[in-house]
Design an enzyme around this catalytic site. Structure first.
Site: not given
Ligand code: ATP
Ligand code: MG
Length: 557
Positions: A37, A263, A273
Site C-alpha cells: 500500500e 511477519r 508504517k
Molecule cells: P504495515 O503494518 O507496516 O503498515 P502492511 O501489511 O500494512 O504493513 P503493506 O504495504 O500492505 O503493509 O504490505 C505489503 C506486503 O508486505 C503485504 O503482503 C504484507 O503482508 C507484507 N508485509 C508487511 N509487513 C511485513 C512484515 N513485517 N513481515 C513480512 N511481510 C510483511
Molecule cells: Mg496492508
C-alpha cells in the site's frame, strides 16, 4: 556473499505447496505479486515479502507483479509509489511488465459489485459505522441483521448507483456482502465492500467518490492478474474465507489461493508504517531514510547492501511461527558481506597528534597499502606518510599493563602499513589531557621487523596530518532502549538518547571522492560508508554501518 542467481535456497512450506501444485498439474507456471500500500516507505519486513514473492518467481521461472494496493487515497501518495519502486529494484528485483494498481480495476470492481447485488449477495446498508460494529456481535455472540439487509436487488442497484454519483455523505451508507451474521469468522458477518469517500486519489483523481475495501479488491486484483499463489502475512488468515467467497460468487475464471506466513518482527525497532510515519512526522528521526530507521532506504543510507538484506531474509526463512528476530542477526549479515567485499581504509575518529621527531619535516612518503588483507584482486592504494600523524586517543596510554598492545610511553607500536615508533614524551593541556605525543621512528622498520630484534606488541591505525582529510563520523546505535518499543505508549520514553553520536576526525586522502553508499572497513574501527545526503568531497560525512564485532550480545547478553 550469495547472489540471487546462484542461491541454493532451503525450501519452506510455501515452496512445498508450489512443488506439489506443479507436480499435480494444478498449475503449469507460477505467478506471485508484491502488493504494497503506498502509504509509507518499505521496511525490512517488506523485504521479507519481496524476497519471498520475487524469489519464488525467479526460482520457478515464473512472474512476479508489483501492484500498488491503493484503496485508501487519503493516506497514500506518489512519493511513496516512487520510493517503493526504487527500493524493490535496489534490492535486486524486477517486476513483470507494467506496474499495476488496484485502482486500475476500479471500473471492473464496480461491475463485480453490481453482479453480487444482482445475485442478492450484496446490499446497500444505511447503518452508521458505529451501528454496524454494534450489530456485528462478538466472538461469543452472533450478530444481528441490519434492517436494510433484505432490500431488493433493484433497490440496492439504484442506491449503489447514487453512491457512485456522489449523492450520499461519507459514513451514512455503504455496500455490504450478504453472507452470514452468525459466522464464527467475524470477517464473514456481512463485511463492508464499498464506502463513500470524497477523496482525491493519486492515480484516479476525482473520478471516484466510492472506494472498494481491501478484502474485496485484493482477491479480484489477484484473479485479474492471473496470480496463482497469493502470499500474505498471518493476520489475513481469517480473511481467506472472504477471499474465496468473493471469487466463488463472481464470474471470473482464475482462482488464486491465498497462503499466509508470519511477519518479520525485529527487536529494538518498530515495523508498522503508522509508527514509522509518526517517528518521521514528530521529527524524532531525520526522515524515512534516517540510517536508524528499519526502512529499506534507511538501511541503504546506513551502508547495508542489497545482498546482505537478501541473505538476512534467507536466513530467517518463511514459516507460520510468530517470532521476533534479534537485531544482531541482521547486523551479522551485513558484517559477513562487508568483511569479504569492503575495501579497507584508515580513519581516526577521536584524534590525538603524534609528532615523529626524527622524521624529516618536509618529507612525504607515499606508501602502498593493500586494500584487503586476504583478497589481492582488490589491489592496493597509495597512502601518504608524514612527520605528523593522527592516531586514536584511546590507542595511547602513558602507562599500561601488558594487555594493552597499543602505544605506551617508552614502548613500541607499529603504524599499520608503515613504521615502528616509540613514544617518548607528551604535551598536555590545562585539563591534563594529552595534546601531542612525541615519538621516535625506526626508519629501517618499513615492512620489516626492527633491527634491534624488539618487536612491537601491536599495530594501530593512523592518518597523515598533512595529507589526511577532515571528516564527520555518525555513529548509530539502536533507536530504542527496549526490545519491543511498539508496545510503549509514547515513543519519547523509550527512545535511545545515544542512538546517534557524532565525531569529528580524519580519513586518509584516498577517500576524498568516496562514492555515497560505497562501503569501507575503517581498520580497527568498523564498517562505514559516505552519507548519500550530506557528504561532499570538501565536507566528508561517514555513517557507521556496523561495528567489527557484535558488541551488543556482549553488553546485553
Ligand atoms: P504495515 O503494518 O507496516 O503498515 P502492511 O501489511 O500494512 O504493513 P503493506 O504495504 O500492505 O503493509 O504490505 C505489503 C506486503 O508486505 C503485504 O503482503 C504484507 O503482508 C507484507 N508485509 C508487511 N509487513 C511485513 C512484515 N513485517 N513481515 C513480512 N511481510 C510483511
Ligand atoms: Mg496492508
Amino acid at each position: 556473499m550469495t547472489q540471487p542467481d546462484n542461491d541454493v535456497r532451503p525450501s519452506n512450506f510455501i515452496r512445498n505447496i508450489i512443488d506439489a501444485d506443479l507436480a499435480s498439474g494444478k498449475h503449469s507456471a507460477v505467478q506471485t505479486r508484491f502488493p504494497p500500500e503506498p502509504n509509507g516507505y518499505l521496511h525490512i519486513g517488506h523485504a521479507k515479502s519481496i524476497c519471498l514473492n520475487f524469489g519464488i518467481a525467479k526460482d520457478y521461472q515464473g512472474l512476479c507483479n508489483l501492484r500498488f494496493d491503493d484503496t485508501n487515497p487519503e493516506k497514500e501518495d506518489v512519493e511513496y509509489v516512487e520510493s517503493i519502486k526504487q527500493d524493490v529494484q535496489w534490492l535486486g528485483f524486477q517486476w513483470h511488465g507494467d506496474i499495476h494498481y488496484s485502482s486500475d480495476y476500479f471500473e471492473l470492481l464496480y461491475g463485480y459489485a453490481v453482479e453480487l447485488i444482482n445475485k442478492g449477495l450484496a446490499y446497500v446498508d444505511e447503518l452508521t459505522p458505529e451501528q454496524i460494529r454494534e450489530y456485528r456481535g462478538t466472538l461469543t455472540q452472533a450478530g444481528k441483521p441490519s434492517p436494510y439487509r433484505d432490500r431488493s436487488p433493484q433497490e440496492n442497484l439504484a442506491l449503489f448507483e447514487k453512491m457512485r454519483a456522489g449523492e450520499f455523505k461519507e459514513g451514512t451508507i455503504c455496500l455490504r456482502a450478504k453472507i452470514d451474521m452468525a459466522s464464527s469468522f467475524m470477517v464473514m458477518r456481512d463485511p463492508v465492500l464499498y464506502r463513500v469517500k470524497f477523496a482525491h486519489h493519486h492515480q484516479t483523481g476525482d473520478k471516484w467518490c466510492i472506494y472498494p475495501m481491501y478484502d474485496f479488491t485484493h482477491c479480484i486484483s489477484d484473479a485479474l492478474e492471473g496470480i496463482t499463489h497469493s502470499l500474505c502475512t498471518l493476520e489475513f488468515q481469517d480473511n481467506r474465507r472472504l477471499y474465496d467467497w468473493v471469487l466463488e460468487n463472481i464470474s471470473i475464471e482464475c482462482q488464486p489461493r491465498q497462503y499466509e506466513f508470519s511477519r518479520l518482527n525485529l527487536e529494538y525497532t518498530v515495523m508498522s508504517k503508522r509508527k514509522l510515519n509518526q517517528l518521521v512526522t514528530d521529527k524524532l528521526v531525520d526522515g524515512w531514510n534516517d540510517p536508524r530507521m528499519p526502512t529499506i532506504s534507511g538501511l541503504r543510507r546506513r551502508g547495508y547492501t542489497p545482498a546482505s538484506i537478501r541473505e538476512f531474509c534467507q536466513r530467517i526463512g518463511v514459516t507460520k511461527q510468530e517470532n521476533t528476530i534479534e537485531m544482531g542477526s541482521l547486523e551479522s549479515c551485513v558484517r559477513d558481506d562487508l568483511n569479504v567485499n569492503a575495501p579497507r581504509a584508515m580513519a581516526v575518529l577521536d584524534p590525538v597528534k603524534v609528532v615523529l621527531e626524527n622524521y624529516p619535516a618536509d618529507k612525504v612518503e607515499v606508501l602502498n597499502v593493500a586494500n584487503h588483507p586476504s583478497d589481492e584482486s582488490m589491489g592496493s592504494r597509495e597512502v601518504p606518510f608524514s612527520r605528523e600523524v593522527w592516531i586514536e586517543r584511546e590507542d595511547f596510554r602513558e602507562e599500561a599493563n601488558k594487555k594493552f598492545k597499543r602505544l605506551v610511553l617508552g614502548k613500541k607500536v607499529r603504524l599499520r602499513g608503515a613504521y615502528v615508533l616509540t613514544a617518548e614524551r607528551v604535551d598536555k593541556d590545562d585539563n591534563g589531557d594529552v595534546t601531542t605525543i612525541y615519538c621516535s621512528v625506526d626508519l629501517d622498520s618499513l615492512g620489516v621487523d626492527p633491527a634491534d630484534g624488539v618487536k612491537p606488541k601491536g599495530v594501530i591505525h593512523w592518518v597523515s596530518a598533512s595529507a589526511g582529510l577532515e571528516a564527520e563520523f555518525r555513529l548509530y546505535d539502536r533507536l530504542f532502549t527496549v526490545e519491543n518499543p511498539g508496545a510503549a505508549e509514547e515513543f519519547e520514553t523509550v527512545l535511545n538518547p545515544d542512538s546517534l553520536v557524532v565525531k569529528r576526525g580524519f580519513v586518509e586522502a584516498s577517500l576524498k571522492n568516496a562514492e555515497a553508499e560505497q562501503a569501507f572497513q575503517f581498520e580497527r574501527v568498523g564498517y562505514f560508508c559516505a552519507d548519500s545526503v550530506d557528504s561532499r568531497s570538501d565536507a566528508l560525512v561517514f555513517n557507521r554501518t556496523v561495528g567489527l564485532r557484535d558488541t551488543w550480545a556482549k553488553i546485553n547478553g
